[in-house]
Each structure stands twice: as structure tokens, then as C-alpha cells.
Design an enzyme around this catalytic site. Structure first.
Site, short mmCIF file in Angstrom:
data_model
loop_
_atom_site.label_atom_id
_atom_site.label_comp_id
_atom_site.label_asym_id
_atom_site.label_seq_id
_atom_site.Cartn_x
_atom_site.Cartn_y
_atom_site.Cartn_z
CB ILE A 81 -95.46 -33.51 -24.46
CG1 ILE A 81 -95.88 -34.90 -23.99
CG2 ILE A 81 -94.18 -33.59 -25.30
CD1 ILE A 81 -96.12 -35.90 -25.10
CG HIS A 82 -92.59 -29.14 -20.80
ND1 HIS A 82 -91.25 -28.94 -20.60
CD2 HIS A 82 -92.97 -30.06 -19.89
CE1 HIS A 82 -90.84 -29.70 -19.59
NE2 HIS A 82 -91.87 -30.39 -19.13
CB ALA A 83 -89.55 -26.74 -24.73
N PRO A 122 -89.16 -32.28 -22.81
CG PRO A 122 -91.27 -32.82 -21.93
CD PRO A 122 -90.18 -31.81 -21.86
CB ALA A 123 -91.02 -31.60 -27.38
#
Length: 90
Positions: free
Chosen positions: A14-16, A18-19
Site C-alpha cells: 500500500i504505497h502513496a 492506493p493510500a
């Protein structure tokens, strides 16, 4: 309270992006929505809090929603997670 768990399948975790997508979707609801990883949790309406969990590929996480619109929140978040490629299972 409604909840569901899933295994993150995105190679980057969960990187930038999808966050930010998760936070934007969660902000549409009045319910308290949390992302839990092991003993840690983050407000799903806060993308920086989500990223602080450092969720990696193959890790199991749980989303919980508590409030008047918890059912709708969970259903929409399940769809979003599949649509953005975080998990293949709804």
C-alpha cells in the site's frame, strides 16, 4: 461494526497512490474507518497514517467501519480494493 480482511497483492504494497485512493473513498462516509495491520491501526481517512503502517505485499490487513453508513462503506471499499489492484478477492 463491519469488517473484512484481505491479503495485499500489489507488488509495492500500500504505497502513496492506493493510500490516497482509500482515503478519498473513506472520506465520503461518516463512519469511523480503520485499517489494521497486526497490532497497529490507522484512520483510513488519513493517507499518511495509512502509509505509516508500511503494508507490504502478502501481508494481511483488516478494514473496520463503525457508524451509520458502515455497510455502504465496507461494500464500496471492497470494490475499490479490487479495482485498484490491492487484492483480487472481494
Amino acid at each position: 461494526m463491519k469488517q473484512f480482511e484481505f491479503v495485499v497483492q500489489d507488488a509495492m504494497g500500500i504505497h502513496a497512490r492506493p493510500a490516497a485512493d482509500l482515503a478519498a473513498a473513506a472520506k465520503k462516509f461518516t463512519s469511523l474507518i480503520l485499517l489494521k495491520k497486526e497490532e497497529m491501526e490507522a484512520d483510513l481517512k488519513n493517507p499518511l497514517a495509512i502509509m505509516r503502517l508500511a503494508v507490504k505485499q502478502e501481508e494481511r490487513v483488516t478494514i473496520t467501519a463503525t457508524g451509520d453508513d458502515e455497510n455502504q462503506a465496507i461494500e464500496q471499499l471492497k470494490d475499490l480494493i479490487v479495482n485498484i489492484g490491492l487484492s483480487k478477492n472481494r
